[in-house]
Write an enzyme that holds these catalytic residues in place. Structure first.
Site, PDB file in Angstrom:
ATOM      1  N   CYS A 202       3.559  -1.964   7.189  1.00 30.39           N
ATOM      2  CA  CYS A 202       2.066  -2.040   7.407  1.00 30.39           C
ATOM      3  C   CYS A 202       1.296  -1.049   6.419  1.00 30.39           C
ATOM      4  O   CYS A 202       1.924   0.147   6.425  1.00 30.39           O
ATOM      5  CB  CYS A 202       1.597  -1.853   8.931  1.00 30.39           C
ATOM      6  SG  CYS A 202      -0.211  -1.800   9.072  1.00 30.39           S
ATOM      7  N   LEU A 203       0.115  -1.537   5.954  1.00 32.11           N
ATOM      8  CA  LEU A 203      -0.442  -0.503   4.833  1.00 32.11           C
ATOM      9  C   LEU A 203      -1.056   0.405   5.625  1.00 32.11           C
ATOM     10  O   LEU A 203      -1.337   1.504   4.964  1.00 32.11           O
ATOM     11  CB  LEU A 203      -1.467  -1.460   4.210  1.00 32.11           C
ATOM     12  CG  LEU A 203      -0.858  -2.531   3.026  1.00 32.11           C
ATOM     13  CD1 LEU A 203      -2.175  -3.099   2.345  1.00 32.11           C
ATOM     14  CD2 LEU A 203      -0.160  -1.675   1.864  1.00 32.11           C
TER      15      LEU A 203
ATOM     16  N   HIS B 162      -3.780  -6.715  14.689  1.00 37.23           N
ATOM     17  CA  HIS B 162      -4.749  -5.576  14.117  1.00 37.23           C
ATOM     18  C   HIS B 162      -6.370  -5.927  14.562  1.00 37.23           C
ATOM     19  O   HIS B 162      -7.046  -5.133  14.923  1.00 37.23           O
ATOM     20  CB  HIS B 162      -5.037  -5.625  12.528  1.00 37.23           C
ATOM     21  CG  HIS B 162      -3.894  -4.756  11.896  1.00 37.23           C
ATOM     22  ND1 HIS B 162      -3.729  -3.519  12.156  1.00 37.23           N
ATOM     23  CD2 HIS B 162      -2.804  -5.156  11.065  1.00 37.23           C
ATOM     24  CE1 HIS B 162      -2.620  -3.058  11.487  1.00 37.23           C
ATOM     25  NE2 HIS B 162      -2.380  -3.981  10.630  1.00 37.23           N
TER      26      HIS B 162
ATOM     27  N   GLN C  74      -8.415  -2.825   9.070  1.00 33.53           N
ATOM     28  CA  GLN C  74      -7.584  -1.902   8.401  1.00 33.53           C
ATOM     29  C   GLN C  74      -8.760  -1.214   7.470  1.00 33.53           C
ATOM     30  O   GLN C  74      -8.415  -0.080   6.795  1.00 33.53           O
ATOM     31  CB  GLN C  74      -6.464  -2.279   7.761  1.00 33.53           C
ATOM     32  CG  GLN C  74      -5.633  -2.900   8.655  1.00 33.53           C
ATOM     33  CD  GLN C  74      -4.274  -3.352   8.094  1.00 33.53           C
ATOM     34  OE1 GLN C  74      -4.349  -4.734   7.759  1.00 33.53           O
ATOM     35  NE2 GLN C  74      -3.242  -2.374   7.550  1.00 33.53           N
TER      36      GLN C  74
ATOM     37  N   HIS D  86       1.109 -10.423  12.931  1.00 30.28           N
ATOM     38  CA  HIS D  86       0.843  -9.057  12.622  1.00 30.28           C
ATOM     39  C   HIS D  86      -0.581  -8.506  12.570  1.00 30.28           C
ATOM     40  O   HIS D  86      -1.113  -7.797  12.989  1.00 30.28           O
ATOM     41  CB  HIS D  86       1.783  -8.608  11.203  1.00 30.28           C
ATOM     42  CG  HIS D  86       1.609  -7.226  10.906  1.00 30.28           C
ATOM     43  ND1 HIS D  86       2.635  -6.477  11.079  1.00 30.28           N
ATOM     44  CD2 HIS D  86       0.579  -6.611  10.454  1.00 30.28           C
ATOM     45  CE1 HIS D  86       2.211  -4.962  10.663  1.00 30.28           C
ATOM     46  NE2 HIS D  86       0.977  -5.271  10.183  1.00 30.28           N
ATOM     47  N   GLU D  87      -1.017  -9.621  11.495  1.00 31.02           N
ATOM     48  CA  GLU D  87      -2.694  -9.101  11.184  1.00 31.02           C
ATOM     49  C   GLU D  87      -3.398  -9.527  12.247  1.00 31.02           C
ATOM     50  O   GLU D  87      -4.410  -8.926  12.468  1.00 31.02           O
ATOM     51  CB  GLU D  87      -3.093 -10.246   9.835  1.00 31.02           C
ATOM     52  CG  GLU D  87      -2.369  -9.710   8.484  1.00 31.02           C
ATOM     53  CD  GLU D  87      -2.146  -8.409   8.196  1.00 31.02           C
ATOM     54  OE1 GLU D  87      -2.951  -7.349   8.504  1.00 31.02           O
ATOM     55  OE2 GLU D  87      -0.956  -7.906   7.602  1.00 31.02           O
TER      56      GLU D  87
ATOM     57  N   GLY E  25      -0.623  -8.614   3.268  1.00 34.26           N
ATOM     58  CA  GLY E  25      -1.396  -9.067   4.498  1.00 34.26           C
ATOM     59  C   GLY E  25      -2.440  -7.761   4.771  1.00 34.26           C
ATOM     60  O   GLY E  25      -2.167  -6.672   4.415  1.00 34.26           O
TER      61      GLY E  25
END
Ligand code: NI
Length: 167
Positions: free
Chosen positions: A91-92, A137, A51, A133-134, A46
């Site tokens: 998470c990236l 962000h 991000q 989660h996304e 994701g």
């Protein structure tokens, strides 16, 4: 297509609140293609526009094992949720850090697709967690911010060490 640079925690820009996309255009679709390529290359399941330092309400997700089921959510809204689940997340933007967050087990999300068409999706399990989660962000929230100050300061120490080693 292009691979975009992913912001890393604790970069302040990750705390920016994204704005709604007023109209889905070719520029939006180019951004989505680049976000998808960035996510698949990382690799991750994701990615939120936040991000990659674009503060628009856009997320891409692919939780399939075959990595060919891309979901795009523009201006996503959770219209219903139920249950509770606690899963290990990563998470990236917080490389190498994993930990649990309590979230809804199932969500119903309403969004626009890459053609600007509205859809409603019922999600549960990993996909539901990923959507939440996304969407966090887009509100400027990173998953480690659910944790205690102590746990978060350990994360920061670990990330600093990692960044030093990379230099
Ligand atoms: Ni993330």
């Amino acid at each position: 297509m292009a691979i975009l640079k992913i912001l890393e925690y604790p970069d302040e820009r990750l705390h920016t609140i994204a704005k709604a996309v007023p109209a889905v255009t070719d520029n939006t679709r180019t951004l989505i293609r680049d976000m998808a390529e960035t996510m698949y290359t990382a690799p991750g399941i994701g990615l939120a526009a936040t991000q990659v330092d674009v503060h628009q309400r856009i997320i891409v997700i692919d939780t399939s094992e075959t990595h060919d089921q891309l979901l795009t959510f523009i201006n996503p809204e959770i219209i219903a949720n139920s249950g509770e689940s606690e899963r290990e997340e990563g998470c990236l933007s917080v490389p190498g850090i994993y930990g649990k967050v309590r979230r809804a087990e199932a969500v119903t999300v309403k969004a626009l697709d890459s053609e600007g068409k509205e859809f409603v999706l019922d999600a549960s399990g990993l996909l539901a967690v990923c959507i939440q989660h996304e969407m966090d962000h887009l509100m400027g929230k990173v998953f480690v911010e659910y944790w205690s100050d102590l746990k978060r300061s350990r994360v920061l120490t670990k990330l600093k060490k990692r960044q030093r080693n990379r230099m």
